[in-house]
Design a protein around this motif. Structure first.
Motif, PDB file in Angstrom:
ATOM      1  N   VAL A 235      51.069  30.457  29.872  1.00 60.31           N
ATOM      2  CA  VAL A 235      51.753  31.409  30.743  1.00 60.31           C
ATOM      3  C   VAL A 235      50.752  32.479  31.181  1.00 60.31           C
ATOM      4  CG1 VAL A 235      53.623  33.085  30.912  1.00 60.31           C
ATOM      5  CG2 VAL A 235      53.923  31.019  29.523  1.00 60.31           C
ATOM      6  N   PRO A 236      50.334  32.434  32.442  1.00 61.77           N
ATOM      7  CA  PRO A 236      49.422  33.467  32.936  1.00 61.77           C
ATOM      8  C   PRO A 236      50.144  34.811  33.022  1.00 61.77           C
ATOM      9  CG  PRO A 236      49.441  31.551  34.390  1.00 61.77           C
ATOM     10  CD  PRO A 236      50.583  31.399  33.435  1.00 61.77           C
ATOM     11  N   GLY A 237      49.423  35.874  32.785  1.00 57.44           N
ATOM     12  CA  GLY A 237      50.004  37.208  32.863  1.00 57.44           C
ATOM     13  C   GLY A 237      48.951  38.233  33.199  1.00 57.44           C
ATOM     14  N   LYS A 238      49.384  39.482  33.202  1.00 61.89           N
ATOM     15  CA  LYS A 238      48.505  40.615  33.488  1.00 61.89           C
ATOM     16  C   LYS A 238      47.683  40.392  34.765  1.00 61.89           C
ATOM     17  CE  LYS A 238      46.849  40.985  29.131  1.00 61.89           C
ATOM     18  NZ  LYS A 238      46.072  41.551  28.026  1.00 61.89           N
ATOM     19  N   HIS A 239      48.339  39.904  35.806  1.00 62.95           N
ATOM     20  CA  HIS A 239      47.664  39.728  37.086  1.00 62.95           C
ATOM     21  C   HIS A 239      47.264  41.094  37.629  1.00 62.95           C
ATOM     22  CE1 HIS A 239      49.941  35.989  36.707  1.00 62.95           C
ATOM     23  NE2 HIS A 239      49.059  35.458  37.539  1.00 62.95           N
ATOM     24  N   ALA A 240      46.093  41.174  38.222  1.00 67.75           N
ATOM     25  CA  ALA A 240      45.653  42.452  38.773  1.00 67.75           C
ATOM     26  C   ALA A 240      44.622  42.227  39.869  1.00 67.75           C
ATOM     27  CB  ALA A 240      45.061  43.331  37.681  1.00 67.75           C
ATOM     28  N   ASP A 241      44.726  43.041  40.888  1.00 70.40           N
ATOM     29  CA  ASP A 241      43.690  43.132  41.909  1.00 70.40           C
ATOM     30  C   ASP A 241      42.920  44.406  41.611  1.00 70.40           C
ATOM     31  OD1 ASP A 241      44.715  40.887  43.139  1.00 70.40           O
ATOM     32  OD2 ASP A 241      45.941  42.034  44.531  1.00 70.40           O
ATOM     33  N   TYR A 242      41.634  44.319  41.621  1.00 69.35           N
ATOM     34  CA  TYR A 242      40.808  45.489  41.360  1.00 69.35           C
ATOM     35  C   TYR A 242      39.508  45.314  42.118  1.00 69.35           C
ATOM     36  CZ  TYR A 242      38.121  42.606  38.116  1.00 69.35           C
ATOM     37  OH  TYR A 242      37.342  41.630  37.575  1.00 69.35           O
ATOM     38  N   GLU A 243      38.818  46.375  42.329  1.00 72.03           N
ATOM     39  CA  GLU A 243      37.544  46.308  43.027  1.00 72.03           C
ATOM     40  C   GLU A 243      36.510  45.783  42.052  1.00 72.03           C
ATOM     41  OE1 GLU A 243      35.165  46.258  46.084  1.00 72.03           O
ATOM     42  OE2 GLU A 243      37.238  46.872  46.270  1.00 72.03           O
ATOM     43  N   PRO A 244      35.928  44.651  42.265  1.00 76.19           N
ATOM     44  CA  PRO A 244      35.857  43.882  43.508  1.00 76.19           C
ATOM     45  C   PRO A 244      36.563  42.536  43.472  1.00 76.19           C
ATOM     46  CG  PRO A 244      33.902  43.437  42.230  1.00 76.19           C
ATOM     47  CD  PRO A 244      34.795  44.320  41.386  1.00 76.19           C
ATOM     48  N   GLY A 245      37.562  42.324  42.637  1.00 78.91           N
ATOM     49  CA  GLY A 245      38.131  40.978  42.548  1.00 78.91           C
ATOM     50  C   GLY A 245      39.586  40.940  42.149  1.00 78.91           C
ATOM     51  N   HIS A 246      39.992  39.755  41.686  1.00 77.28           N
ATOM     52  CA  HIS A 246      41.369  39.468  41.278  1.00 77.28           C
ATOM     53  C   HIS A 246      41.290  38.753  39.934  1.00 77.28           C
ATOM     54  CE1 HIS A 246      42.148  40.212  45.516  1.00 77.28           C
ATOM     55  NE2 HIS A 246      41.174  39.361  45.761  1.00 77.28           N
ATOM     56  N   ARG A 247      42.338  38.935  39.096  1.00 77.20           N
ATOM     57  CA  ARG A 247      42.275  38.317  37.771  1.00 77.20           C
ATOM     58  C   ARG A 247      43.662  38.068  37.197  1.00 77.20           C
ATOM     59  NH1 ARG A 247      40.101  43.780  35.049  1.00 77.20           N
ATOM     60  NH2 ARG A 247      42.039  44.939  35.160  1.00 77.20           N
ATOM     61  N   PHE A 248      43.689  37.207  36.190  1.00 72.40           N
ATOM     62  CA  PHE A 248      44.852  37.035  35.326  1.00 72.40           C
ATOM     63  C   PHE A 248      44.343  36.672  33.942  1.00 72.40           C
ATOM     64  CE2 PHE A 248      44.257  32.662  36.816  1.00 72.40           C
ATOM     65  CZ  PHE A 248      44.457  31.911  35.674  1.00 72.40           C
ATOM     66  N   TYR A 249      45.230  36.729  32.975  1.00 73.80           N
ATOM     67  CA  TYR A 249      44.897  36.414  31.593  1.00 73.80           C
ATOM     68  C   TYR A 249      45.893  35.374  31.069  1.00 73.80           C
ATOM     69  CZ  TYR A 249      42.316  40.873  31.486  1.00 73.80           C
ATOM     70  OH  TYR A 249      41.452  41.913  31.729  1.00 73.80           O
ATOM     71  N   PHE A 250      45.470  34.630  30.062  1.00 74.07           N
ATOM     72  CA  PHE A 250      46.381  33.804  29.274  1.00 74.07           C
ATOM     73  C   PHE A 250      45.813  33.705  27.866  1.00 74.07           C
ATOM     74  CE2 PHE A 250      43.306  30.694  30.678  1.00 74.07           C
ATOM     75  CZ  PHE A 250      43.229  29.756  29.654  1.00 74.07           C
TER      76      PHE A 250
ATOM     77  N   VAL B  81      43.128  33.247  21.232  1.00 71.66           N
ATOM     78  CA  VAL B  81      42.040  33.782  22.048  1.00 71.66           C
ATOM     79  C   VAL B  81      42.569  34.052  23.453  1.00 71.66           C
ATOM     80  CG1 VAL B  81      39.759  33.335  23.039  1.00 71.66           C
ATOM     81  CG2 VAL B  81      40.289  32.550  20.717  1.00 71.66           C
ATOM     82  N   GLU B  82      42.431  35.293  23.878  1.00 72.67           N
ATOM     83  CA  GLU B  82      42.834  35.657  25.234  1.00 72.67           C
ATOM     84  C   GLU B  82      41.681  35.326  26.187  1.00 72.67           C
ATOM     85  OE1 GLU B  82      45.187  39.363  26.966  1.00 72.67           O
ATOM     86  OE2 GLU B  82      43.135  39.900  26.406  1.00 72.67           O
ATOM     87  N   ILE B  83      42.024  34.701  27.305  1.00 74.54           N
ATOM     88  CA  ILE B  83      41.024  34.337  28.299  1.00 74.54           C
ATOM     89  C   ILE B  83      41.368  35.032  29.607  1.00 74.54           C
ATOM     90  CG2 ILE B  83      39.965  32.457  29.603  1.00 74.54           C
ATOM     91  CD1 ILE B  83      40.515  30.652  27.178  1.00 74.54           C
ATOM     92  N   GLU B  84      40.399  35.751  30.148  1.00 73.82           N
ATOM     93  CA  GLU B  84      40.528  36.389  31.456  1.00 73.82           C
ATOM     94  C   GLU B  84      39.893  35.461  32.488  1.00 73.82           C
ATOM     95  OE1 GLU B  84      39.052  40.341  33.952  1.00 73.82           O
ATOM     96  OE2 GLU B  84      38.406  40.073  31.879  1.00 73.82           O
ATOM     97  N   VAL B  85      40.621  35.216  33.557  1.00 73.82           N
ATOM     98  CA  VAL B  85      40.111  34.390  34.651  1.00 73.82           C
ATOM     99  C   VAL B  85      39.988  35.297  35.858  1.00 73.82           C
ATOM    100  CG1 VAL B  85      40.462  32.323  36.040  1.00 73.82           C
ATOM    101  CG2 VAL B  85      41.295  32.384  33.676  1.00 73.82           C
ATOM    102  N   VAL B  86      38.796  35.377  36.431  1.00 74.02           N
ATOM    103  CA  VAL B  86      38.540  36.328  37.510  1.00 74.02           C
ATOM    104  C   VAL B  86      37.865  35.637  38.682  1.00 74.02           C
ATOM    105  CG1 VAL B  86      36.314  37.052  36.528  1.00 74.02           C
ATOM    106  CG2 VAL B  86      37.561  38.613  38.007  1.00 74.02           C
ATOM    107  N   ASN B  87      38.143  36.150  39.861  1.00 76.70           N
ATOM    108  CA  ASN B  87      37.505  35.674  41.086  1.00 76.70           C
ATOM    109  C   ASN B  87      37.027  36.898  41.857  1.00 76.70           C
ATOM    110  OD1 ASN B  87      38.223  35.222  44.270  1.00 76.70           O
ATOM    111  ND2 ASN B  87      37.136  33.497  43.379  1.00 76.70           N
ATOM    112  N   TYR B  88      35.778  36.849  42.312  1.00 70.15           N
ATOM    113  CA  TYR B  88      35.227  37.917  43.137  1.00 70.15           C
ATOM    114  C   TYR B  88      35.111  37.406  44.555  1.00 70.15           C
ATOM    115  CZ  TYR B  88      33.999  39.890  38.629  1.00 70.15           C
ATOM    116  OH  TYR B  88      34.057  40.386  37.352  1.00 70.15           O
ATOM    117  N   ASP B  89      35.843  38.030  45.451  1.00 67.59           N
ATOM    118  CA  ASP B  89      35.827  37.601  46.865  1.00 67.59           C
ATOM    119  C   ASP B  89      34.538  37.980  47.545  1.00 67.59           C
ATOM    120  OD1 ASP B  89      39.219  38.572  46.949  1.00 67.59           O
ATOM    121  OD2 ASP B  89      38.442  36.544  46.822  1.00 67.59           O
TER     122      ASP B  89
END
Length: 125
Positions: free
Chosen positions: A96-111, A117-125
């Motif tokens: 279940v992905p959660g804690k979605h957030a847009d922030y400078e300079p990218g976008h992310r979610f966690y599961f 183990v918590e994993i953060e998945v991030v994308n930098y546009d």
């Protein structure tokens, strides 16, 4: 220049966790074999960096509140090219992905995977 080569995390089943990370992130197993204290380790990642997944192979202590424990592992972050496609794979794998957030300079979610183990998945546009 200095770069991070690897992190080492204790898990219940290194092979199962390695398969999950390969399926979700397109990584590969770089090495696997016997480890200290009669354990087993699987190195999974890219050609440049990896996560070492370690297990003693016997009973282990349960997860801790890492954010309140000195030297606790708070999360592992990975950068992906396609956040939506990765999130779809995470959901298909039953997480279940959660804690979605847009922030400078990218976008992310966690599961959180089954070892806690918590994993953060991030994308930098």
């Amino acid at each position: 220049m200095t770069r991070l080569e690897h992190v080492n995390v204790t898990v219940a089943d290194p092979d199962a966790t390695a398969k999950l990370l390969c399926d979700l992130f397109g990584w590969h197993v770089r090495w696997s074999g016997e480890a200290m204290q009669n354990g087993r380790t699987v190195h999974v990642g890219s050609d440049d960096s990896y996560v070492a997944l370690f297990s003693h192979g016997d009973d282990q202590a349960g997860p801790i509140d890492s954010y309140r424990t000195r030297a606790g592992l708070n999360h592992i972050a990975v950068v992906v090219d396609d956040l939506a496609a990765t999130e779809a794979r995470v959901v298909r794998a039953g997480y279940v992905p959660g804690k979605h957030a847009d922030y400078e300079p990218g976008h992310r979610f966690y599961f959180t995977e089954e070892n806690g183990v918590e994993i953060e998945v991030v994308n930098y546009d």
